[in-house]
Design a protein around this motif. Structure first.
Motif, PDB file in Angstrom:
ATOM      1  N   THR A  59      -0.037   9.403  -5.188  1.00 41.69           N
ATOM      2  CA  THR A  59      -0.461  10.525  -4.426  1.00 41.69           C
ATOM      3  C   THR A  59       0.279  11.717  -5.257  1.00 41.69           C
ATOM      4  OG1 THR A  59       0.149   9.419  -2.250  1.00 41.69           O
ATOM      5  CG2 THR A  59       0.314  11.561  -2.247  1.00 41.69           C
ATOM      6  N   TRP A  63       4.430  -0.173  -9.439  1.00 46.88           N
ATOM      7  CA  TRP A  63       4.530  -0.629  -7.860  1.00 46.88           C
ATOM      8  C   TRP A  63       4.382  -2.326  -7.845  1.00 46.88           C
ATOM      9  CZ3 TRP A  63      -0.094   2.147  -9.286  1.00 46.88           C
ATOM     10  CH2 TRP A  63      -1.365   1.332  -9.245  1.00 46.88           C
ATOM     11  N   GLN A 112      -5.582   9.122 -11.384  1.00 51.42           N
ATOM     12  CA  GLN A 112      -4.822   7.961 -10.921  1.00 51.42           C
ATOM     13  C   GLN A 112      -4.859   6.841 -12.064  1.00 51.42           C
ATOM     14  OE1 GLN A 112      -5.451   6.654  -6.836  1.00 51.42           O
ATOM     15  NE2 GLN A 112      -4.869   8.883  -6.126  1.00 51.42           N
ATOM     16  N   ARG A 140       2.435   1.735  -3.430  1.00 52.92           N
ATOM     17  CA  ARG A 140       1.503   2.357  -4.547  1.00 52.92           C
ATOM     18  C   ARG A 140       1.293   3.796  -4.176  1.00 52.92           C
ATOM     19  NH1 ARG A 140      -3.688   3.422  -4.463  1.00 52.92           N
ATOM     20  NH2 ARG A 140      -4.983   3.375  -6.712  1.00 52.92           N
ATOM     21  N   ALA A 141       1.282   4.095  -3.057  1.00 48.71           N
ATOM     22  CA  ALA A 141       0.799   5.644  -2.637  1.00 48.71           C
ATOM     23  C   ALA A 141       2.000   6.319  -3.096  1.00 48.71           C
ATOM     24  CB  ALA A 141       0.839   5.641  -1.174  1.00 48.71           C
ATOM     25  N   GLN A 142       3.149   6.016  -3.225  1.00 48.06           N
ATOM     26  CA  GLN A 142       4.081   6.836  -3.765  1.00 48.06           C
ATOM     27  C   GLN A 142       3.855   7.166  -5.451  1.00 48.06           C
ATOM     28  OE1 GLN A 142       8.234   6.817  -2.851  1.00 48.06           O
ATOM     29  NE2 GLN A 142       7.984   5.167  -1.291  1.00 48.06           N
ATOM     30  N   ASP A 182       0.916  -1.090   0.030  1.00 43.69           N
ATOM     31  CA  ASP A 182       0.225  -0.002   0.055  1.00 43.69           C
ATOM     32  C   ASP A 182       0.901   1.081  -0.131  1.00 43.69           C
ATOM     33  OD1 ASP A 182      -2.378  -1.509  -0.017  1.00 43.69           O
ATOM     34  OD2 ASP A 182      -2.728  -1.151   2.096  1.00 43.69           O
ATOM     35  N   ALA A 183       2.012   0.937   0.905  1.00 42.56           N
ATOM     36  CA  ALA A 183       2.873   2.404   0.783  1.00 42.56           C
ATOM     37  C   ALA A 183       3.507   2.619  -0.402  1.00 42.56           C
ATOM     38  CB  ALA A 183       3.899   2.161   2.198  1.00 42.56           C
TER      39      ALA A 183
END
Length: 288
Positions: A174, A187, A179, A169-171, A166-167
């Motif tokens: 975000t 990712w 998106q 992917r967020a990079q 999840d982290a």
């Protein structure tokens, strides 16, 4: 008809590390050379869009850092930015490179600045994409993360929270207005490599060592002022870690640098490679 872009996928042994790298095969033997250093938590595959567009005209070379991608480091390897820079120097010498433009992104920036500082004669030009070298460019979230030390309560958990799927992917997503424009391939592949034995330990060690980069900002800025390399700054202005102010700060030391801001996040090439690739091509044509 334009010749199709071709890319070779190779390994070279450097200081006991089996370094994987991508190398384009341009039409001209004397094509300008661009060394691309990737960022966290990715690998050289993050530059696939640039290779697709530029490989027939320029010699692009993109290694995977130890702890990333297909590069294989021995057990007990010490993961610090100094060691990554040492390895990159050895890689450059192993390939016989003597003059090239340098493309740095994220983790690749502190590695690249160390290499440039030690070997200024190598650097024909500098392309910076969301690669920070100024305190101005550190967001509150970045300052909080980079302040962690291994002996601080909860620091290990805080740092390793950046290594989950999840982290990662967020990079990528975000700060990206749409998106749907970001393919999940990046990712997903990054997370695949993080799942390999020892990889989360390696990336956590580098995150804990990142403070050495912040402590080197003044020195790198002095290097920029002294050597004034031709520079192209391309930046995703909605990056949650390295802010737009960090992009503009380069102009204090390189007032002739070319600056382009894009309405996207950290991995700007994922959404704006069609706009960035021609800028890179024009830069290479005029600097080499």
């Amino acid at each position: 008809m334009t010749a199709p872009a071709r890319t070779a996928h190779r390994h070279v042994d450097v200081e006991g590390v089996r370094v994987f790298y991508r190398e384009s095969l341009p039409d001209r033997a004397d094509a300008p050379v661009l060394l691309l250093l990737h960022g966290f938590p990715s690998a050289s595959h993050q530059y696939r869009g640039l290779f697709d567009r530029l490989a027939s005209r320029y010699r692009l070379i993109a290694p995977d850092h130890p702890g990333s991608g297909h590069t294989e480091a021995p057990a007990g390897y010490t993961y610090t930015f100094d060691r990554l820079a040492d390895l990159t120097e050895g890689f450059v010498r192993a390939l016989g490179l003597t003059r090239f433009a340098l493309y740095v992104f994220d983790f690749g920036a502190p590695v690249g600045f160390r290499v440039a500082e030690r070997n200024p004669e190598w650097i024909a030009g500098l392309i910076v994409q969301n690669g920070n070298a100024y305190a101005d460019g550190l967001s509150d979230a970045a300052i909080e993360l980079l302040s962690q030390r291994p002996d601080m309560p909860g620091a290990e958990q805080r740092v390793r929270a950046e290594l989950t799927l999840d982290a990662v992917r967020a990079q990528y997503v975000t700060g990206v207005p749409d998106q749907a424009l970001v393919a999940p391939d990046g990712w997903t592949l990054d997370h695949h490599f993080l799942e390999r034995p020892g990889r989360r330990d390696a990336q956590a060690a580098l995150l804990f060592d990142y403070h050495t980069n912040v402590e080197s900002y003044d020195r790198w800025q002095a290097w920029l002022r002294k050597h004034t390399p031709p520079a192209l700054i391309v930046w995703g202005e909605h990056d949650p870690f390295f802010t737009e102010a960090g992009a503009r700060a380069y102009l204090r030391d390189l007032p002739d640098a070319e600056l382009h801001l894009f309405g996207t996040g950290h991995f700007a090439l994922e959404t704006h490679v069609a706009e960035i690739a021609p800028l890179v091509a024009a830069f290479l044509d005029r600097t080499q």
